[in-house]
Enzyme design. Structure first.
Site, short mmCIF file in Angstrom:
data_model
loop_
_atom_site.label_atom_id
_atom_site.label_comp_id
_atom_site.label_asym_id
_atom_site.label_seq_id
_atom_site.Cartn_x
_atom_site.Cartn_y
_atom_site.Cartn_z
CD GLU A 59 5.20 40.47 20.15
OE1 GLU A 59 5.53 41.37 19.34
OE2 GLU A 59 5.74 40.37 21.28
CD GLU A 113 11.08 45.50 30.14
OE1 GLU A 113 10.02 46.03 29.72
OE2 GLU A 113 11.85 44.83 29.42
CE LYS A 118 6.84 45.82 28.27
NZ LYS A 118 8.23 45.33 28.09
#
Length: 126
Positions: A76, A25, A102
């Site tokens: 977060e 990612e 996401k």
């Protein structure tokens, strides 16, 4: 008629960013969507028609864009950074509602996205 509360909203902001726990990612990135609603004292702008009496949504967008460019492991954390930046840049902000999604998260599930929703009250206004 009495004005009670006003909000400036930016919905469906889309970004390609490099947030996530998995190493891939951070390399290839992913697509994200941000919805942001900021409580703001808009009473003066209702009659003045002056941009300085409101929260400039172009400036708000630039702030979100800047924070989305900084990689984080957790949604977060990104959400908290955005909220802190909004309060710092716009001290008159009363509240912040933010949803960070996401899109197509790498978890093997057939879903539209994984989201974090937060609600902040700017207690510096008291």
């Amino acid at each position: 008629m009495k004005f009670e509360q006003g909000y400036i909203s930016l919905r469906g902001m889309r970004f390609h960013a490099f947030h996530g726990v998995l190493p891939q990612e951070r390399v290839v990135g992913g697509d994200y969507e941000v919805d942001l609603r900021v409580g703001y004292p808009l009473a003066k702008a209702l009659t003045s028609d002056q941009v300085e009496d409101t929260l400039n949504y172009a400036s708000l967008y630039s702030l979100v864009e800047r924070e989305m460019k900084q990689p984080s492991s957790l949604l977060e954390h990104v959400s908290g950074r955005i909220a802190e930046a909004v309060c710092k840049a716009f001290p008159k902000a009363l509240s912040i509602d933010l949803t960070l999604t996401k899109l197509n998260p790498p978890m093997g599930a057939d879903c539209d996205g994984a989201s974090v929703e937060i609600h902040f009250i700017n207690d510096n206004n008291n």
